[in-house]
Enzyme design. Structure first.
Site, PDB file in Angstrom:
ATOM      1  N   GLN A   4       4.598   4.950  -8.617  1.00 44.90           N
ATOM      2  CA  GLN A   4       5.266   4.453  -7.419  1.00 44.90           C
ATOM      3  C   GLN A   4       5.927   3.099  -7.658  1.00 44.90           C
ATOM      4  O   GLN A   4       6.858   2.723  -6.940  1.00 44.90           O
ATOM      5  CB  GLN A   4       4.302   4.381  -6.237  1.00 44.90           C
ATOM      6  CG  GLN A   4       3.041   3.580  -6.451  1.00 44.90           C
ATOM      7  CD  GLN A   4       1.874   4.411  -6.968  1.00 44.90           C
ATOM      8  OE1 GLN A   4       1.994   5.105  -7.972  1.00 44.90           O
ATOM      9  NE2 GLN A   4       0.740   4.324  -6.273  1.00 44.90           N
ATOM     10  N   SER A  38       0.098   7.660   3.114  1.00 45.92           N
ATOM     11  CA  SER A  38      -1.348   7.451   3.119  1.00 45.92           C
ATOM     12  C   SER A  38      -1.758   6.968   4.504  1.00 45.92           C
ATOM     13  O   SER A  38      -0.922   6.705   5.364  1.00 45.92           O
ATOM     14  CB  SER A  38      -1.732   6.389   2.077  1.00 45.92           C
ATOM     15  OG  SER A  38      -1.246   5.110   2.471  1.00 45.92           O
ATOM     16  N   LYS A  46       0.844  -1.199   0.000  1.00 45.87           N
ATOM     17  CA  LYS A  46       0.000   0.000   0.000  1.00 45.87           C
ATOM     18  C   LYS A  46       0.878   1.248   0.000  1.00 45.87           C
ATOM     19  O   LYS A  46       2.015   1.231   0.462  1.00 45.87           O
ATOM     20  CB  LYS A  46      -0.915  -0.009   1.230  1.00 45.87           C
ATOM     21  CG  LYS A  46      -1.844  -1.218   1.297  1.00 45.87           C
ATOM     22  CD  LYS A  46      -2.842  -1.228   0.153  1.00 45.87           C
ATOM     23  CE  LYS A  46      -3.751  -2.443   0.170  1.00 45.87           C
ATOM     24  NZ  LYS A  46      -3.126  -3.653  -0.332  1.00 45.87           N
ATOM     25  N   ASP A  47       0.323   2.330  -0.514  1.00 49.41           N
ATOM     26  CA  ASP A  47       1.068   3.576  -0.607  1.00 49.41           C
ATOM     27  C   ASP A  47       1.641   3.982   0.746  1.00 49.41           C
ATOM     28  O   ASP A  47       0.957   3.927   1.766  1.00 49.41           O
ATOM     29  CB  ASP A  47       0.154   4.686  -1.119  1.00 49.41           C
ATOM     30  CG  ASP A  47      -0.351   4.410  -2.530  1.00 49.41           C
ATOM     31  OD1 ASP A  47      -1.350   3.689  -2.650  1.00 49.41           O
ATOM     32  OD2 ASP A  47       0.265   4.900  -3.479  1.00 49.41           O
ATOM     33  N   ARG A  48       2.896   4.397   0.720  1.00 47.76           N
ATOM     34  CA  ARG A  48       3.543   4.788   1.971  1.00 47.76           C
ATOM     35  C   ARG A  48       2.897   6.034   2.562  1.00 47.76           C
ATOM     36  O   ARG A  48       2.578   6.073   3.750  1.00 47.76           O
ATOM     37  CB  ARG A  48       5.034   5.041   1.727  1.00 47.76           C
ATOM     38  CG  ARG A  48       5.773   5.523   2.968  1.00 47.76           C
ATOM     39  CD  ARG A  48       7.259   5.622   2.738  1.00 47.76           C
ATOM     40  NE  ARG A  48       7.937   6.004   3.965  1.00 47.76           N
ATOM     41  CZ  ARG A  48       9.250   6.084   4.102  1.00 47.76           C
ATOM     42  NH1 ARG A  48      10.032   5.794   3.070  1.00 47.76           N
ATOM     43  NH2 ARG A  48       9.786   6.442   5.247  1.00 47.76           N
TER      44      ARG A  48
END
Length: 302
Positions: free
Chosen positions: A160, A82, A78-80
């Site tokens: 990303q 966030s 998952k996006d860092r």
């Protein structure tokens, strides 16, 4: 080699600009995880994380349990920058679980603890639900957002995947020189290389102005009995990547060229736009946003 991430847009250059991720809470991700079986050799944790990456959380789980990193599983990164919720598993055969709530701090919060029968592996999820806030929006955005309710966008791998300033791709030259080099980030670099070639294939498809067929697929290059589509369009330098995939035993596959955001909705809050939508596994919210907005990432790689 220079790597451009300016892939073609299906609907042309957006008329609006704005900022994403000005604050962590502006980018929220809820993994639609596979449920725990309630019994088995694996601890099952549902965790909310903030401003940290999935691998780091997995490392904290392994350290607390006193097991190798490989015994911790998760379905996807998952996006860092966030606030994200996702499931993890930790293999503890014949062992009591530690007090998982001791993981709780400013970055990690344990939401659920259970047991399950098998390790979560990449792709073991139903999708991801996003809630995004766009700030400092200038230009016309409303009509583009309305279009997303029922029209597809290119299913690009998000930026990303390629690392900060395409750093993962810069390491491709190391693997071209020595395909079996023991790079710490080897798997991540290989994944970025293959994703980049897919994006180039899809960008050419967009330029050809196709009648979009949601069933169309593009190549994820790897070991295959027959040549895969698009190889003839690759430069000599990029074609050398194919042998790297072969020697690393990466199996050829395919990926959908187009995606349609599900359950898409949006509204305004003062000068901000708030979007919510669900994407299938492996799809990127930023690939949806780039079709409607020229955005600046407010996280700045902080």
């Amino acid at each position: 080699m220079t790597f451009s991430l300016d892939f073609s847009r299906l609907y042309g250059s957006p008329e609006a600009s704005g900022v994403i991720r000005a604050r962590s809470e502006d980018f929220q991700v809820e993994e639609l995880s596979l449920p725990a079986s309630e019994a088995g050799e694996h601890s099952y944790l549902r965790i909310r994380k903030q401003d940290t990456n999935t691998h780091w959380v997995a490392y904290q789980i392994a350290a607390l349990a006193g097991v190798p990193d490989q015994q911790v599983g998760y379905a996807g990164r998952k996006d860092r920058y966030s606030i994200s919720e996702q499931a993890f598993t930790c293999h503890l055969p014949g062992r009591e679980a530690p007090d998982w709530t001791s993981l709780n701090d400013d970055l990690i919060q344990v939401l659920q603890v259970s047991r399950t029968q098998r390790k979560l592996r990449k792709g073991d999820l139903l999708g991801n639900r996003f809630k995004l806030r766009l700030r400092s929006v200038e230009g016309c955005l409303q009509s583009s957002l309305d279009r997303l309710a029922d029209q597809p966008v290119p299913n690009y791998f998000g930026e990303q995947r390629f690392g900060f300033q395409a750093g993962n791709l810069e390491l491709a030259s190391v693997l071209v020189e020595n395909p079996l080099a023991r790079l710490k980030q080897r798997d991540m670099v290989l994944s970025a290389m293959r994703a980049y070639l897919f994006n180039l294939y899809l960008s050419r498809a967009v330029d050809d102005h196709p009648a979009v067929n949601l069933q169309d697929e593009g190549p994820l290059y790897g070991r295959a009995r027959d040549p895969q589509g698009g190889e003839d369009f690759l430069s000599e330098a990029l074609r050398s990547w194919l042998s790297v995939f072969h020697l690393n035993r990466m199996k050829a596959s395919t990926r959908k060229l187009w995606l349609t955001p599900l359950e898409f909705e949006w509204h305004r809050e003062d000068n901000d736009f708030v979007l919510a939508f669900t994407l299938p596994p492996g799809c990127y919210a930023t690939s949806v946003l780039r079709e409607v907005l020229i955005y600046k990432d407010g996280s700045g790689g902080r």
